[in-house]
Scaffold this motif. Structure first.
Motif, PDB file in Angstrom:
ATOM      1  N   HIS A 295       0.834  -1.201   0.000  1.00  0.00           N
ATOM      2  CA  HIS A 295       0.000   0.000   0.000  1.00  0.00           C
ATOM      3  C   HIS A 295       0.873   1.256   0.000  1.00  0.00           C
ATOM      4  O   HIS A 295       0.633   2.203  -0.785  1.00  0.00           O
ATOM      5  CB  HIS A 295      -0.914  -0.009   1.226  1.00  0.00           C
ATOM      6  N   ASN A 296       1.888   1.270   0.880  1.00  0.00           N
ATOM      7  CA  ASN A 296       2.790   2.422   0.930  1.00  0.00           C
ATOM      8  C   ASN A 296       3.523   2.593  -0.394  1.00  0.00           C
ATOM      9  O   ASN A 296       3.680   3.710  -0.901  1.00  0.00           O
ATOM     10  CB  ASN A 296       3.799   2.248   2.065  1.00  0.00           C
ATOM     11  N   HIS A 297       3.975   1.477  -0.944  1.00  0.00           N
ATOM     12  CA  HIS A 297       4.710   1.520  -2.213  1.00  0.00           C
ATOM     13  C   HIS A 297       3.835   2.112  -3.325  1.00  0.00           C
ATOM     14  O   HIS A 297       4.281   2.987  -4.088  1.00  0.00           O
ATOM     15  CB  HIS A 297       5.173   0.118  -2.588  1.00  0.00           C
ATOM     16  N   ASN A 298       2.597   1.644  -3.411  1.00  0.00           N
ATOM     17  CA  ASN A 298       1.706   2.117  -4.478  1.00  0.00           C
ATOM     18  C   ASN A 298       1.415   3.609  -4.341  1.00  0.00           C
ATOM     19  O   ASN A 298       1.384   4.340  -5.339  1.00  0.00           O
ATOM     20  CB  ASN A 298       0.398   1.312  -4.458  1.00  0.00           C
ATOM     21  N   GLN A 299       1.221   4.052  -3.091  1.00  0.00           N
ATOM     22  CA  GLN A 299       0.926   5.475  -2.898  1.00  0.00           C
ATOM     23  C   GLN A 299       2.131   6.347  -3.244  1.00  0.00           C
ATOM     24  O   GLN A 299       1.995   7.395  -3.884  1.00  0.00           O
ATOM     25  CB  GLN A 299       0.490   5.729  -1.454  1.00  0.00           C
ATOM     26  N   LEU A 300       3.310   5.913  -2.833  1.00  0.00           N
ATOM     27  CA  LEU A 300       4.515   6.687  -3.142  1.00  0.00           C
ATOM     28  C   LEU A 300       4.783   6.711  -4.642  1.00  0.00           C
ATOM     29  O   LEU A 300       5.177   7.748  -5.202  1.00  0.00           O
ATOM     30  CB  LEU A 300       5.719   6.101  -2.395  1.00  0.00           C
ATOM     31  N   MET A 301       4.558   5.576  -5.300  1.00  0.00           N
ATOM     32  CA  MET A 301       4.753   5.526  -6.748  1.00  0.00           C
ATOM     33  C   MET A 301       3.756   6.448  -7.457  1.00  0.00           C
ATOM     34  O   MET A 301       4.106   7.127  -8.431  1.00  0.00           O
ATOM     35  CB  MET A 301       4.606   4.095  -7.250  1.00  0.00           C
ATOM     36  N   ASP A 302       2.522   6.476  -6.988  1.00  0.00           N
ATOM     37  CA  ASP A 302       1.523   7.360  -7.581  1.00  0.00           C
ATOM     38  C   ASP A 302       1.957   8.824  -7.453  1.00  0.00           C
ATOM     39  O   ASP A 302       1.782   9.624  -8.382  1.00  0.00           O
ATOM     40  CB  ASP A 302       0.165   7.161  -6.907  1.00  0.00           C
ATOM     41  N   MET A 303       2.521   9.177  -6.292  1.00  0.00           N
ATOM     42  CA  MET A 303       2.995  10.551  -6.100  1.00  0.00           C
ATOM     43  C   MET A 303       4.096  10.890  -7.094  1.00  0.00           C
ATOM     44  O   MET A 303       4.137  12.002  -7.646  1.00  0.00           O
ATOM     45  CB  MET A 303       3.510  10.737  -4.668  1.00  0.00           C
ATOM     46  N   ALA A 304       5.001   9.918  -7.309  1.00  0.00           N
ATOM     47  CA  ALA A 304       6.101  10.167  -8.233  1.00  0.00           C
ATOM     48  C   ALA A 304       5.597  10.280  -9.664  1.00  0.00           C
ATOM     49  O   ALA A 304       5.990  11.186 -10.409  1.00  0.00           O
ATOM     50  CB  ALA A 304       7.147   9.057  -8.113  1.00  0.00           C
ATOM     51  N   LEU A 305       4.701   9.363 -10.060  1.00  0.00           N
ATOM     52  CA  LEU A 305       4.200   9.357 -11.436  1.00  0.00           C
ATOM     53  C   LEU A 305       3.341  10.577 -11.724  1.00  0.00           C
ATOM     54  O   LEU A 305       3.347  11.115 -12.837  1.00  0.00           O
ATOM     55  CB  LEU A 305       3.398   8.074 -11.686  1.00  0.00           C
ATOM     56  N   GLU A 306       2.604  11.026 -10.723  1.00  0.00           N
ATOM     57  CA  GLU A 306       1.749  12.202 -10.903  1.00  0.00           C
ATOM     58  C   GLU A 306       2.497  13.509 -10.666  1.00  0.00           C
ATOM     59  O   GLU A 306       1.903  14.578 -10.723  1.00  0.00           O
ATOM     60  CB  GLU A 306       0.559  12.109  -9.945  1.00  0.00           C
ATOM     61  N   GLN A 307       3.819  13.389 -10.363  1.00  0.00           N
ATOM     62  CA  GLN A 307       4.681  14.553 -10.163  1.00  0.00           C
ATOM     63  C   GLN A 307       4.119  15.500  -9.103  1.00  0.00           C
ATOM     64  O   GLN A 307       4.038  16.712  -9.293  1.00  0.00           O
ATOM     65  CB  GLN A 307       4.904  15.287 -11.489  1.00  0.00           C
ATOM     66  N   GLN A 308       3.732  14.896  -7.974  1.00  0.00           N
ATOM     67  CA  GLN A 308       3.178  15.702  -6.882  1.00  0.00           C
ATOM     68  C   GLN A 308       4.259  16.469  -6.126  1.00  0.00           C
ATOM     69  O   GLN A 308       3.954  17.347  -5.323  1.00  0.00           O
ATOM     70  CB  GLN A 308       2.386  14.806  -5.923  1.00  0.00           C
ATOM     71  N   ILE A 403      10.529   3.515   5.300  1.00  0.00           N
ATOM     72  CA  ILE A 403      11.666   4.379   4.974  1.00  0.00           C
ATOM     73  C   ILE A 403      12.435   3.834   3.777  1.00  0.00           C
ATOM     74  O   ILE A 403      12.915   4.602   2.926  1.00  0.00           O
ATOM     75  CB  ILE A 403      12.579   4.532   6.211  1.00  0.00           C
ATOM     76  N   GLU A 404      12.557   2.515   3.671  1.00  0.00           N
ATOM     77  CA  GLU A 404      13.224   1.933   2.503  1.00  0.00           C
ATOM     78  C   GLU A 404      12.473   2.270   1.218  1.00  0.00           C
ATOM     79  O   GLU A 404      13.083   2.605   0.192  1.00  0.00           O
ATOM     80  CB  GLU A 404      13.349   0.419   2.673  1.00  0.00           C
ATOM     81  N   GLU A 405      11.137   2.179   1.260  1.00  0.00           N
ATOM     82  CA  GLU A 405      10.350   2.546   0.086  1.00  0.00           C
ATOM     83  C   GLU A 405      10.528   4.033  -0.231  1.00  0.00           C
ATOM     84  O   GLU A 405      10.685   4.421  -1.389  1.00  0.00           O
ATOM     85  CB  GLU A 405       8.860   2.247   0.342  1.00  0.00           C
ATOM     86  N   GLN A 407      13.051   5.922   0.509  1.00  0.00           N
ATOM     87  CA  GLN A 407      14.397   6.157  -0.021  1.00  0.00           C
ATOM     88  C   GLN A 407      14.420   6.004  -1.535  1.00  0.00           C
ATOM     89  O   GLN A 407      15.012   6.825  -2.246  1.00  0.00           O
ATOM     90  CB  GLN A 407      15.384   5.171   0.602  1.00  0.00           C
ATOM     91  N   ASN A 408      13.785   4.941  -2.027  1.00  0.00           N
ATOM     92  CA  ASN A 408      13.800   4.675  -3.467  1.00  0.00           C
ATOM     93  C   ASN A 408      13.076   5.776  -4.239  1.00  0.00           C
ATOM     94  O   ASN A 408      13.560   6.247  -5.275  1.00  0.00           O
ATOM     95  CB  ASN A 408      13.153   3.315  -3.757  1.00  0.00           C
ATOM     96  N   ILE A 409      11.902   6.176  -3.739  1.00  0.00           N
ATOM     97  CA  ILE A 409      11.132   7.198  -4.441  1.00  0.00           C
ATOM     98  C   ILE A 409      11.856   8.544  -4.401  1.00  0.00           C
ATOM     99  O   ILE A 409      11.928   9.269  -5.406  1.00  0.00           O
ATOM    100  CB  ILE A 409       9.720   7.324  -3.827  1.00  0.00           C
ATOM    101  N   ILE A 410      12.399   8.887  -3.223  1.00  0.00           N
ATOM    102  CA  ILE A 410      13.134  10.155  -3.103  1.00  0.00           C
ATOM    103  C   ILE A 410      14.355  10.136  -4.013  1.00  0.00           C
ATOM    104  O   ILE A 410      14.706  11.160  -4.627  1.00  0.00           O
ATOM    105  CB  ILE A 410      13.536  10.404  -1.639  1.00  0.00           C
ATOM    106  N   ALA A 411      14.996   8.990  -4.121  1.00  0.00           N
ATOM    107  CA  ALA A 411      16.162   8.873  -5.012  1.00  0.00           C
ATOM    108  C   ALA A 411      15.773   9.179  -6.454  1.00  0.00           C
ATOM    109  O   ALA A 411      16.500   9.866  -7.183  1.00  0.00           O
ATOM    110  CB  ALA A 411      16.769   7.477  -4.900  1.00  0.00           C
ATOM    111  N   ILE A 412      14.607   8.679  -6.876  1.00  0.00           N
ATOM    112  CA  ILE A 412      14.126   8.955  -8.236  1.00  0.00           C
ATOM    113  C   ILE A 412      13.884  10.449  -8.415  1.00  0.00           C
ATOM    114  O   ILE A 412      14.269  11.045  -9.434  1.00  0.00           O
ATOM    115  CB  ILE A 412      12.836   8.160  -8.519  1.00  0.00           C
TER     116      ILE A 412
END
Length: 696
Positions: A295-308, A403-405, A407-412
């Protein structure tokens, strides 16, 4: 007696099972007379192993021979024929020992039983210690003791050959020490550290430490390997250990060694079982958190893809952890934050990041600040720091996964910002090249407007020059980028519009001012700004120094003039090669006029104003010249000059008075100072100060 044979047979069967060996029949004979026989339900066994000792014979029928089992039986058969004077006591003891040890499986329990029985069987014994050999550390480590202070004895670490215990281990033979002299002679090889712990563990009697009057040590042997040592001491002046006691101790240790070995195997298996249970628990925990993690992964990915943006990501993390979270870039600049409650530090300038290098790749807990600092890594390098305010460490499983999830999104996101930065630098670099070139001014103004500049403001160029005082040092790309980010952030806090350019030997920049601001006000403002900027940069680059150049204030369409001012100042910095210089376009103009003359003309100018000092030959000439130079280039601030030269004010005034006498001119006069500074600048530019001033 048949009970003894039965116990001996059971002991052999237990050992065979421990080494995964199958026996079909065991017989015990005395002078070829069958005393005991046990047949097991195993077929296909036809090889017979025979072990003889005195008049006793033990035969084992199995599918094949086993040297390991035969060695063990050789030890056990000796228990059937102890010396005559201890036969009854020994057999009863060994039977009881065998029955007792069979009841225990854990190593610590077995060691305690062995020690207690050894203490009971020898009436004169006052202490007993059992040491187990640690192969990795190559030391004998105490495991249990009676009669000594365990708090101190547990710290002893005997090397093979050290003291009575180490000597017994090394020789693999039982030892007896009949009186005090033999005991302490054997202990003479004990290390100073071990002696300190041994002495502290020794019991007291009538206010004094007791002395061992006799002692016995016996190895615990499994085949040819010694796995430990039993050490027994007597503190009694009457009644010492005898050779018969030693034989009985050997018999006890032969029986005990197998029990210790078996218990060690059991403990190892138990540890493996504990590891498997822990592994199973971890798997269950991961299964329980998998749904939340997804769930956390999907939400963080959505934020990245939607350029929030980064703010949405940091807010999501802070809400999930219910705490304050801060994100800093690799240069320790705050990028985003969410504050939930009080924080124990200034969020915009965290003190702990000043000493933390970007190369650190492992999370670190800083309890004094109540935070966990987590690096954000891309391309095997730390690109930023995620700071989580928390008072508990280590983080629980859910927090770690989140935090690991993150880290990956922030890195992107940081990689995207890196790409934007590089594109921006490329565009700005092209604009700077056009300023240097011959692009039509109208095209240049249009480019400037695209970069955010306006023809409703006036602008000046400024430069930050790397002082190469250390010829072996070059600024690398990472350091230049760090400097760029620091300067860009600092300028943004002082001016509304600016552009920063990276150059090989430093940074260049354009700063905008309202058109109504006067040039004199801008000059004072820039002097103050450069002071603040230099102090700010020194916090991050303590071993580096910078020189600063400032161009004239011009309208946007005349920006090339300001650029050329800075370019000329930088050229002078390169010629001077002196650190911490500051120059405006006015000073650069004077230097430019000097460089339009021949060297002979410049030399003549210097002679006209400094000749008396050139001809001066007294031994204090060097002190006077140094004083004059400091005086000229510290704006005639006597306090600063005295401080730099470590002089008393009276001494400085005397030197200045002497210089005026030699030059036959008042060095406080503005025109004299101007000409002297001009002369010094000429010598610095030409690199001839030593040659001209210190000529013979």
């Amino acid at each position: 007696m048949s009970k003894a044979y039965q116990l001996l047979t059971e002991s052999i069967i237990q050992y065979a099972e421990a080494i995964s060996f199958t026996i079909s029949e065991i017989t015990i004979s005395y002078k070829n007379k069958l005393l005991y026989k046990e047949t097991l339900a195993h077929e296909g066994s036809n090889q017979v192993t025979t072990v003889n000792h005195d008049s006793f014979t033990i035969k084992l029928t199995a599918t094949k021979g086993s040297p390991q089992l035969k060695s063990f039986v050789k030890q056990q058969i000796q228990l059937l024929s102890p010396p005559a004077d201890v036969e009854d006591k020994g057999k009863d003891l060994l039977l009881n020992l065998s029955r007792t040890l069979a009841l225990y499986q854990r190593l610590d329990d077995v060691l305690l039983r062995i020690m207690d029985m050894a203490m009971d069987v020898f009436p004169v014994s006052d202490s007993c210690s059992l040491y187990i050999y640690n192969e990795k550390k190559d030391t004998l480590i105490p495991r249990v003791t009676r009669g000594f202070n365990w708090q101190h004895l547990q710290n002893i670490r005997f090397k093979p050959g050290e003291s009575l215990t180490g000597f017994t281990f090394q020789t693999k033979k039982a030892q007896i020490f009949h009186h005090t002299d033999e005991v302490y002679q054997g202990m003479s090889s004990m290390s100073e550290e071990n002696w300190k712990h041994f002495y502290a563990s020794t019991p007291d009697k009538d206010g004094e430490k007791v002395k061992a009057q006799s002692a016995m040590c016996c190895p615990l042997m499994i085949q040819e390997d010694c796995i430990g040592v039993v050490s027994i001491n007597s503190f009694r002046e009457v009644g010492h250990f005898t050779d018969e006691d030693l034989e009985l101790l050997k018999a006890i240790c032969n029986q005990a060694a197998f029990a210790v070995h078996r218990a060690s195997l059991f403990t190892e298996l138990e540890n493996q079982a504990d590891k498997l249970m822990k592994l199973n628990h971890d798997i269950q925990l991961k299964n329980q958190t998998l749904e939340q993690t997804l769930h956390n992964h999907n939400q963080l990915m959505d934020m990245a893809l939607e350029q929030q943006g980064m703010d949405s990501i940091i807010t999501f993390i802070g809400d999930r952890l219910n705490t304050s979270v801060f994100l800093y870039d690799e240069f320790r600049q705050l990028l985003s934050s969410i504050v939930n409650g009080d924080i124990p530090f200034e969020g915009s300038i965290p003190p702990f990041l000043e000493t933390m290098t970007p190369d650190r790749v492992q999370p670190i807990h800083l309890p004094e600040y109540g935070v966990v600092v987590v690096p954000v890594v891309t391309r095997m390098e730390a690109r930023g720091f995620l700071v989580v305010v928390t008072n508990h460490w280590p983080l629980n499983h859910m927090e770690k996964m989140l935090i690991e999830e993150a880290q990956n999104i922030i890195a992107i996101e940081l990689l995207k910002q890196e790409a934007i930065y590089e594109t921006k630098q490329r565009i700005q670099g092209e604009f700077l090249e056009d300023i240097q070139g011959k692009v039509d001014i109208n095209v240049l103004v249009d480019q400037a407007k695209l970069l955010g500049l306006s023809d409703r403001e006036t602008y000046l160029f400024f430069g930050i020059h790397f002082d190469h005082t250390n010829q072996d040092y070059d600024w690398n790309v990472r350091e230049t980028k760090s400097l760029h980010h620091l300067v860009e952030g600092f300028i943004a806090n002082h001016f509304n519009s600016s552009i920063i350019f990276n150059r090989i030997n430093g940074l260049r920049g354009i700063i905008g001012f309202p058109t109504e601001v006067k040039e004199e006000s801008v000059r004072h403002q820039m002097n103050h700004f450069i002071d603040q900027l230099d102090n700010y940069l020194r916090k991050y680059f303590k071993d580096r120094s910078f020189s600063y150049a400032t161009g004239r204030l011009t309208p946007l369409e005349e920006i090339r003039k300001s650029y050329k001012d800075v370019w000329y100042c930088i050229e002078i910095f390169n010629r001077h090669k002196r650190p911490n210089q500051r120059m405006t376009y006015r000073e650069a103009g004077v230097a430019k006029m000097m460089m339009n003359n021949t060297e002979e003309e410049l030399y003549q100018f210097v002679v006209d104003h400094v000749k008396p000092l050139m001809d001066y030959t007294n031994q204090n000439k060097r002190d006077l010249l140094e004083t004059l130079e400091k005086y000229l280039f510290n704006h005639q601030h006597l306090k600063e000059v005295a401080k730099e030269l470590h002089l008393h004010s009276n001494t400085l005034n005397y030197r200045l008075k002497r210089l005026s006498e030699i030059l036959e001119a008042d060095i406080r006069d503005a025109e004299v100072i101007f000409h002297l500074r001009m002369a010094w600048n000429i010598m610095n530019l030409l690199g001839t100060k030593q040659e001209w001033l210190y000529r013979a």
